[in-house]
Design an enzyme around this catalytic site. Structure first.
Site, PDB file in Angstrom:
ATOM      1  N   LEU A 104       0.961  -1.181  -0.027  1.00 38.25           N
ATOM      2  CA  LEU A 104      -0.077   0.164  -0.002  1.00 38.25           C
ATOM      3  C   LEU A 104       1.018   1.257  -0.003  1.00 38.25           C
ATOM      4  CD1 LEU A 104      -2.706  -0.750   2.689  1.00 38.25           C
ATOM      5  CD2 LEU A 104      -3.001  -0.790   0.245  1.00 38.25           C
ATOM      6  N   ASP A 105       0.383   2.079  -0.633  1.00 40.24           N
ATOM      7  CA  ASP A 105       1.158   3.583  -0.737  1.00 40.24           C
ATOM      8  C   ASP A 105       1.191   4.068   0.863  1.00 40.24           C
ATOM      9  OD1 ASP A 105       1.540   3.625  -3.404  1.00 40.24           O
ATOM     10  OD2 ASP A 105      -0.094   5.056  -3.659  1.00 40.24           O
ATOM     11  N   ARG A 106       2.511   4.758   1.002  1.00 37.49           N
ATOM     12  CA  ARG A 106       2.508   5.090   2.599  1.00 37.49           C
ATOM     13  C   ARG A 106       1.263   6.223   2.942  1.00 37.49           C
ATOM     14  NH1 ARG A 106       7.721   8.846   4.133  1.00 37.49           N
ATOM     15  NH2 ARG A 106       8.557   7.647   2.171  1.00 37.49           N
TER      16      ARG A 106
END
Length: 285
Positions: A104-106
């Site tokens: 997942l993106d940060r």
């Protein structure tokens, strides 16, 4: 070695298979001759990784599914010395195997799958590659969204900026990408959507929405920067939004051992829910 370093030598064509250039999507087959360049990694001081546990949605002997908060990277690299995976390993020193199933993106919160056995990792990777998983996100788009259900099919090209940041743009020769958006609630200047991923490209939802004229509220890469700045400040009529409004809220897959179909959910992150409530009652649609 950081994965970013490995991707860099792949992109530069230094890794050869059967004397030809390949990219990271190539899958090795028996008999391939692989040439890897000499790699030197500078000695680094060992980074102390603080042990951490996260909100657990599901756990058994094969899987760990957590609710990742926004602002936390899933793994170290690209200027981050550690992420979720390193912190979980530090908090579970007896775990023989613990690997990320996906990323997942940060800036994105929500469901993150980790495998506790290699067989589980292999099974889930096959399911994702063959389109047998269903991932859904809650997202707040900026603008006057019209359609109850909308398919967005835009090919995406991934590149790296001069300062090493990963970016994605719409390009005719990019990877085919498909997202289905369903309208859940409509507000005067925003729309709460459910995004259903048909493909799993980097930054797919973010770029599909931004390129369609409906950037994600709080997106600092592809969003409306002036609006984002305004949203960070609460006023008398509206709460503040200090993060990107993108949350992985549901995933469906087949359990790697039992073969049972499972659907897991993570409630909308509290800070996103508060902002939604501050927008007042939804408009009819």
């Amino acid at each position: 070695m950081p994965k970013s370093h490995i991707y860099r030598i792949l992109r530069s064509g230094e890794v050869r298979v059967n004397k030809g250039r390949i990219d990271q999507l190539y899958r090795l087959v028996q008999g391939d001759l692989v040439r890897i360049p000499p790699i030197r990694v500078a000695e680094k001081n060992e980074v102390s990784v603080p042990a951490a546990e996260f909100s657990i949605i599901f756990e058994d002997s094969h899987l760990l599914v957590i609710d990742k908060p926004a602002g936390v990277a899933v793994h170290g690299g690209s200027g981050v010395s550690f992420g979720v995976i390193e912190q979980l390993r530090a908090s579970r020193p007896d775990a023989k195997f613990l690997e990320l199933v996906h990323r997942l993106d940060r800036e994105t919160s929500g469901l993150l799958l980790l495998a506790k056995k290699r067989s589980a990792l292999t099974s889930l990777h096959e399911q994702m590659r063959d389109g047998h998983t269903d991932k859904r996100y809650l997202v707040l788009a900026v603008g006057d969204w019209k359609n109850k259900r909308q398919h967005v099919k835009l090919s995406l090209h991934k590149y790296t900026t001069a300062d090493g940041e990963r970016r994605v743009t719409v390009a005719a020769d990019g990877q085919p990408s498909h997202t289905v958006f369903s309208l859940l609630r409509k507000f005067e200047k925003f729309a709460l959507l459910e995004a259903e991923l048909k493909t799993g490209r980097t930054h797919q939802i973010r770029v599909h929405l931004a390129s369609s004229g409906f950037p994600i509220a709080g997106d600092d890469k592809y969003g409306d920067f002036a609006l984002n700045k305004a949203l960070q400040k609460a006023d008398a009529t509206r709460g503040a939004l200090k993060r990107m409004f993108l949350h992985a809220h549901q995933i469906t897959f087949t359990h790697p051992e039992s073969g049972k179909r499972m659907t897991l959910n993570a409630p909308l992150a509290a800070e996103c829910d508060r902002f939604l409530q501050s927008l007042g009652p939804a408009l009819p649609h």
